[in-house]
Enzyme design. Structure first.
Site, short mmCIF file in Angstrom:
data_model
loop_
_atom_site.label_atom_id
_atom_site.label_comp_id
_atom_site.label_asym_id
_atom_site.label_seq_id
_atom_site.Cartn_x
_atom_site.Cartn_y
_atom_site.Cartn_z
N CYS A 618 -3.63 6.74 -3.85
CA CYS A 618 -4.53 7.66 -3.15
C CYS A 618 -4.52 9.03 -3.83
O CYS A 618 -5.14 9.20 -4.87
CB CYS A 618 -4.16 7.76 -1.67
SG CYS A 618 -5.51 8.37 -0.64
N HIS A 707 -4.50 2.21 0.25
CA HIS A 707 -3.09 2.17 0.66
C HIS A 707 -2.60 0.73 0.71
O HIS A 707 -2.87 0.00 1.66
CB HIS A 707 -2.92 2.82 2.03
CG HIS A 707 -3.01 4.31 2.01
ND1 HIS A 707 -1.93 5.12 2.25
CD2 HIS A 707 -4.05 5.14 1.76
CE1 HIS A 707 -2.30 6.39 2.16
NE2 HIS A 707 -3.60 6.42 1.87
N GLU A 709 0.28 -0.19 1.50
CA GLU A 709 1.29 -0.31 2.54
C GLU A 709 0.72 -0.33 3.95
O GLU A 709 1.47 -0.45 4.93
CB GLU A 709 2.31 0.82 2.42
CG GLU A 709 1.83 2.19 2.85
CD GLU A 709 0.90 2.86 1.85
OE1 GLU A 709 0.63 2.27 0.78
OE2 GLU A 709 0.42 3.96 2.14
#
Length: 733
Positions: A618, A707, A709
């Site tokens: 990001c 992302h 995660e």
């Protein structure tokens, strides 16, 4: 009382070589014991906790409480006072004085009669620490931990420290300056040690009272009778009878508009501003508590007399943190709709709630951040979403709730988990530190106890706490009800203002009159399976995670640690000094703001000069683009907490992944296509054409704009598979 169960006498070891001897025994309680505790709390110190809301695997029904404790701990900022509340507490006081005096990090005054005071020493100006160690940062929790650990013994069970933790504790944890003026009487922590505990299961024919006697040196509590510790509620006859808000008309909507500007700029993707409603309390605290128990069933009802004419009364719907053994769990709540007039309308409202993309995005963000909070202190790979968008009914609203669990890593305990979650994203926002700064700059009044936590740290090592929301704060006879709304870029300011009033309404009604709202039924949900990382053999890579103050950093670290455990996380100003030739990989975390806010050019320059591979997520992608001469733009509409389909070139970190994958985007800034330098190549794009992956043609640098995660990217293990691809491409030493 016709039955008594005696326990063995237990010795708690003190640093001076003396033991605090605790004798405990349990009696059958009177039928009206809990009701007597509630009544007495109008006049004496203590607390009552209750749950009259049942949810399988999460909440059961029980009552718990005590009056006239023997010891009280209270703190403001880094100063604290410990005092015995009766002669029965002198031994425990002397024991705690010895415990705290043994800590070199504290300046503890001499024991003087019924109490002593102390200060937590300031941090050195040059102090730095890995993010994995932040929960052990020198703070008032250093004192709380020492007291809690001194009382721990598995045979003592529910004995321990009980009370409230104020919102301002997070400002020290995150090093955020106060901008609002605080009242002189504001306290951050109030904890009691009781000598008698009541506990029962609602509906059971019997409850039990456990009694404690203490001996320390020449002090024996058995030599003194139990006495009242007076702290009577006093009505404020000069207070106003109407309800007044701390925001003038239009001011709350203006705060939401300012938050939307922060979302657009990429500084925030969620914020939870609140407003407070105040009136004189004409009922008593015990009366209000009983009304809430009848009209607003909840898993965490509470009545606390905290001394200094301060009471907390509430019916919180949200667990803050529960820790049992090595397991920790939370239940983030976000997504709200009003109750229907009957079960048929309730069902229609549930369908609307579950069909709302905005409400789903709210909860997604909250759970992503909650998992990040756990990742700091949990075993890699142990964090699971056990329940997703489960429905919970309350008196006037319906919520969607996730259930998140994790396993504590070695070296951490339940208090580490408590600190790591300060405070829940559902009452602050995200990225959490930047959201807290926004609230401090834009709310109209300090939160005091609101959005903190309350409950117990028990002798068996457990932590059981609720988020202190949906409550009445009573001070000097004035009652305040505070409520917030989760705001996103898509939020309508007027709707969010109405939501705060709806949340506050049941509690404002409890101050005035009975509330006849009905209750709903519970809905179960199928638990979701966690991810796995099988077959990977760790190569002992030494990895540096550069923390750009985002609420995903620890979760990203946790993902990587599931493969390569030798990772350390440092905030950007410290990470640069930790970047040496011994590092095998530098990970540039996501973050709010722009790359220049974190001097990312210096980090990348040093990594390139040392020949160290870089992986950016990001803001990490944006930093690489700018470092090599590219330009960033701002999306017309930010993409926060929503799924996006990404197509890729099947190379680098994307090797072997399906052609189209669903990922989570949280960004406003992006790489402008026409301004990407020739040394960089685009490896992935979203369906709307935005660059989602970039790698360097010659250097070992790879980045993604999304992302990996997030729970969205976790579908079919995509996030973990991408991380594994990335790690497998790091050259061996």
């Amino acid at each position: 009382m016709d039955s008594t169960e005696h326990h063995d006498t237990i010795d708690l070891i003190g640093p001076s070589g003396h033991n605090l001897r605790v004798a405990a025994w349990t009696d059958v309680a009177r039928d009206d014991q809990f009701d007597r505790i509630v009544t007495d709390l109008d006049d004496v110190l203590g607390l009552a906790l209750a749950s009259n809301y049942e949810y399988p695997s999460r909440y059961s029904i029980w009552n718990f409480g005590f009056t006239n404790p023997v010891l009280m701990f209270q703190s403001t900022d880094r100063s604290f006072i410990v005092k015995a509340l009766s002669e029965r507490g002198r031994g425990v006081l002397a024991f705690m004085h010895d415990v705290l005096s043994a800590l070199p990090e504290l300046s503890v005054e001499a024991l003087d009669g019924m109490g002593f005071s102390g200060v937590v020493d300031p941090l050195p100006a040059d102090a730095d620490f890995a993010e994995e160690d932040r929960t052990r940062k020198l703070s008032i929790f250093t004192v709380v931990r020492a007291m809690w650990q001194a009382l721990q013994h598995p045979a003592l069970g529910d004995f321990g420290l009980y009370g409230a933790f104020g919102y301002d504790l997070v400002l020290d944890f995150e090093d955020i300056a106060k901008r609002m003026t605080r009242e002189d009487d504001q306290r951050d922590v109030v904890l009691f040690i009781p000598d008698r505990l009541f506990k029962s299961t609602v509906g059971s024919e019997v409850g039990f009272v456990t009694n404690y006697e203490f001996t320390y040196g020449d002090h024996a509590s058995a030599d003194h009778p139990r006495v009242a510790v007076p702290a009577a509620f006093k009505r404020n006859d000069n207070g106003w009878s109407d309800i007044r808000c701390d925001h003038a008309p239009g001011e709350y909507e203006a705060v939401v508009d300012r938050a939307r500007g922060e979302f657009l700029a990429g500084n925030l993707f969620e914020a939870v501003p609140g407003q407070s409603f105040t009136t004189a309390l004409r009922s008593t605290p015990a009366t209000v508590f009983r009304r809430l128990m009848q009209t607003n069933p909840s898993p965490f009802a509470f009545l606390m007399n905290l001394d200094q004419d301060e009471f907390l009364i509430g019916a919180s719907p949200e667990m803050y943190l529960r820790s049992t053994g090595r397991k920790i769990e939370t239940c983030p709540i976000s997504g709200t709709i009003t109750r229907g007039a009957d079960p048929m309308e309730d069902a229609e409202q549930v369908l609307k709630l579950l069909s709302s993309a905005k409400e789903e995005a709210e909860l997604t963000m909250c759970t992503d951040v909650d998992r990040n909070d756990k990742a700091r202190i949990c075993v890699p790979g142990s964090i699971e979403v056990k329940g997703r968008r489960q429905i919970e009914f309350y008196s006037r609203v319906i919520h969607t709730v996730d259930h998140v669990v994790g396993e504590l890593a070695d070296g951490y305990d339940g208090l580490d988990a408590f600190i790591s979650h300060m405070w829940a994203v559902t009452v602050t926002g995200a990225p959490k530190a930047w959201a807290i700064k926004f609230l401090e700059a834009n709310e109209k009044s300090p939160r005091r106890w609101y959005a903190g936590a309350l409950g117990g740290l028990t002798s068996d090592g457990a932590v059981n706490t609720a988020l202190s929301i949906r409550m009445v704060q009573v001070r000097n006879g004035m009652a305040s009800v505070r409520a917030g709304a989760t705001t996103l870029y898509y939020s309508d300011p007027a709707s969010e203002e109405r939501e705060t009033r709806l949340k506050a309404s049941a509690f404002l009604s409890a101050l005035m009159e009975e509330d006849g709202s009905g209750n709903g039924k519970d809905f179960a949900a199928t638990p979701k399976a966690g991810r796995a990382s099988e077959g990977y053999v760790s190569r002992g890579l030494n990895i540096l995670m550069v923390d750009h103050e985002d609420s995903f950093v620890n979760m990203l670290s946790n993902y990587i640690k599931a493969f390569e455990p030798s990772l350390k996380t440092y905030r950007a100003h410290t990470a640069l000094s930790k970047l040496t030739k011994d590092i095998d990989l530098v990970v540039l975390s996501p973050g709010p703001g722009r790359p220049a806010d974190f001097n990312t050019n210096a980090t990348i320059e040093k990594a390139v000069s040392l020949g160290i591979p870089v992986f950016g997520v990001c803001l990490g992608l944006q930093a690489v683009v700018e470092y090599f001469g590219g330009t960033l733009g701002i999306l017309d509409e930010p993409r926060h907490g929503v799924p996006t389909t990404v197509t890729h070139e099947n190379t680098g970190v994307f090797a072997g992944l399906p052609q189209d994958i669903s990922v989570a985007r949280y960004h406003s800034l992006y790489a402008l296509d026409g301004a990407i330098p020739d040394c960089l190549t685009v490896t992935a794009r979203s369906v709307d054409g935005v660059v989602m992956g970039i790698s360097h043609r010659d250097l070992p640098i790879q980045t993604v704009q999304f992302h990996p995660e997030s729970i969205i990217t976790s579908k079919n293990d995509m996030g973990m598979r991408l991380i594994r691809n990335m790690l497998e491409q790091v050259p061996a030493r």
